[in-house]
Design an enzyme around this catalytic site. Structure first.
Site, PDB file in Angstrom:
ATOM      1  N   ARG A   1      11.616  25.877  22.471  1.00  0.00           N
ATOM      2  CA  ARG A   1      12.919  25.732  23.125  1.00  0.00           C
ATOM      3  C   ARG A   1      13.840  24.855  22.292  1.00  0.00           C
ATOM      4  O   ARG A   1      15.021  25.123  22.162  1.00  0.00           O
ATOM      5  CB  ARG A   1      12.749  25.144  24.525  1.00  0.00           C
ATOM      6  CG  ARG A   1      12.144  26.111  25.508  1.00  0.00           C
ATOM      7  CD  ARG A   1      12.165  25.534  26.920  1.00  0.00           C
ATOM      8  NE  ARG A   1      11.585  26.478  27.846  1.00  0.00           N
ATOM      9  CZ  ARG A   1      10.343  26.437  28.291  1.00  0.00           C
ATOM     10  NH1 ARG A   1       9.537  25.480  27.869  1.00  0.00           N
ATOM     11  NH2 ARG A   1       9.898  27.334  29.135  1.00  0.00           N
TER      12      ARG A   1
ATOM     13  N   ASP B   1      14.441   6.760  36.132  1.00  0.00           N
ATOM     14  CA  ASP B   1      14.247   5.326  36.244  1.00  0.00           C
ATOM     15  C   ASP B   1      15.308   4.675  35.379  1.00  0.00           C
ATOM     16  O   ASP B   1      15.657   5.190  34.311  1.00  0.00           O
ATOM     17  CB  ASP B   1      12.850   4.897  35.786  1.00  0.00           C
ATOM     18  CG  ASP B   1      12.555   3.462  36.177  1.00  0.00           C
ATOM     19  OD1 ASP B   1      12.739   3.121  37.362  1.00  0.00           O
ATOM     20  OD2 ASP B   1      12.145   2.677  35.306  1.00  0.00           O
ATOM     21  N   SER B   2      15.850   3.569  35.852  1.00  0.00           N
ATOM     22  CA  SER B   2      16.908   2.918  35.090  1.00  0.00           C
ATOM     23  C   SER B   2      16.943   1.436  35.399  1.00  0.00           C
ATOM     24  O   SER B   2      16.334   0.966  36.361  1.00  0.00           O
ATOM     25  CB  SER B   2      18.268   3.554  35.413  1.00  0.00           C
ATOM     26  OG  SER B   2      18.542   3.441  36.796  1.00  0.00           O
TER      27      SER B   2
ATOM     28  N   GLY C   1      -1.751  22.388  13.650  1.00  0.00           N
ATOM     29  CA  GLY C   1      -1.693  21.112  12.952  1.00  0.00           C
ATOM     30  C   GLY C   1      -1.930  19.901  13.845  1.00  0.00           C
ATOM     31  O   GLY C   1      -1.861  18.775  13.391  1.00  0.00           O
ATOM     32  N   TYR C   2      -2.235  20.124  15.132  1.00  0.00           N
ATOM     33  CA  TYR C   2      -2.484  19.028  16.058  1.00  0.00           C
ATOM     34  C   TYR C   2      -3.911  19.107  16.588  1.00  0.00           C
ATOM     35  O   TYR C   2      -4.439  20.188  16.800  1.00  0.00           O
ATOM     36  CB  TYR C   2      -1.500  19.072  17.241  1.00  0.00           C
ATOM     37  CG  TYR C   2      -0.109  18.652  16.855  1.00  0.00           C
ATOM     38  CD1 TYR C   2       0.770  19.552  16.265  1.00  0.00           C
ATOM     39  CD2 TYR C   2       0.335  17.363  17.076  1.00  0.00           C
ATOM     40  CE1 TYR C   2       2.045  19.170  15.908  1.00  0.00           C
ATOM     41  CE2 TYR C   2       1.617  16.980  16.731  1.00  0.00           C
ATOM     42  CZ  TYR C   2       2.461  17.880  16.142  1.00  0.00           C
ATOM     43  OH  TYR C   2       3.728  17.498  15.780  1.00  0.00           O
ATOM     44  N   ASP C   3      -4.506  17.948  16.814  1.00  0.00           N
ATOM     45  CA  ASP C   3      -5.858  17.890  17.367  1.00  0.00           C
ATOM     46  C   ASP C   3      -5.847  17.772  18.885  1.00  0.00           C
ATOM     47  O   ASP C   3      -6.892  17.795  19.518  1.00  0.00           O
ATOM     48  CB  ASP C   3      -6.639  16.710  16.789  1.00  0.00           C
ATOM     49  CG  ASP C   3      -6.913  16.889  15.304  1.00  0.00           C
ATOM     50  OD1 ASP C   3      -6.897  15.875  14.595  1.00  0.00           O
ATOM     51  OD2 ASP C   3      -7.133  18.034  14.873  1.00  0.00           O
TER      52      ASP C   3
ATOM     53  N   LYS D   1       6.028  16.898  21.632  1.00  0.00           N
ATOM     54  CA  LYS D   1       6.293  18.254  22.124  1.00  0.00           C
ATOM     55  C   LYS D   1       7.689  18.717  21.708  1.00  0.00           C
ATOM     56  O   LYS D   1       7.869  19.859  21.308  1.00  0.00           O
ATOM     57  CB  LYS D   1       6.193  18.304  23.653  1.00  0.00           C
ATOM     58  CG  LYS D   1       4.825  18.545  24.163  1.00  0.00           C
ATOM     59  CD  LYS D   1       4.944  18.791  25.664  1.00  0.00           C
ATOM     60  CE  LYS D   1       3.614  18.782  26.311  1.00  0.00           C
ATOM     61  NZ  LYS D   1       3.686  19.005  27.745  1.00  0.00           N
TER      62      LYS D   1
END
Length: 138
Positions: A127, A29-30, A108-110, A121
């Site tokens: 990666r 999209d732009s 460490g993430y819920d 992410k």
């Protein structure tokens, strides 16, 4: 396209087509953001003519038809800054990976991986870490 950002719109498109085609998809999209207009038309680049020139026959896919209208709008602005930016965002959706992500939580993430924003992410992704390691070695 109901997103408030280019990335949201690209993601909406990618998710739609990935589901429909049952395969990984990259969508884009732009649009143009004009400083004198506080970033307008932004994600509304194609749809802005509906507001600016209701009922017009302007082809928004043709810059030669769209840009004169936007330039007129800039000329009417009190802000005489002529800086503009063309912004593009791309989203990659792989439904196989999304299904996989929904079952795992990063340390460490819920939230599950599928609930994290792309930026979150990217910050924890293996990666990214591998890519950064390669870049340092180059």
């Amino acid at each position: 396209e109901t997103g408030k950002t280019f990335l949201e719109n690209a993601t909406i498109k990618a998710k739609y087509w990935a589901e429909k085609l049952k395969m990984p998809v990259i969508a884009e999209d732009s649009g143009i953001e004009i400083d004198a207009l506080d970033g307008y038309p932004g994600v509304y680049t194609k749809r802005c003519l509906e507001k600016l020139c209701p009922g017009s026959n302007v082809n928004v896919d043709k810059p030669s038809e769209l840009y004169p209208i936007i330039l007129d709008l800039m000329g009417e602005s009190e802000n005489k800054d002529t800086t503009a930016h063309w912004v593009t965002a791309m989203a990659f959706i792989d439904n196989e990976r999304t299904i996989f992500d929904q079952y795992f939580k990063a340390k460490g993430y819920d939230k599950t991986l599928s609930e994290l924003s792309p930026e979150e992410k990217d910050n924890i992704g293996p990666r990214k870490k591998a890519f950064e390691t390669i870049l340092k070695a180059i």
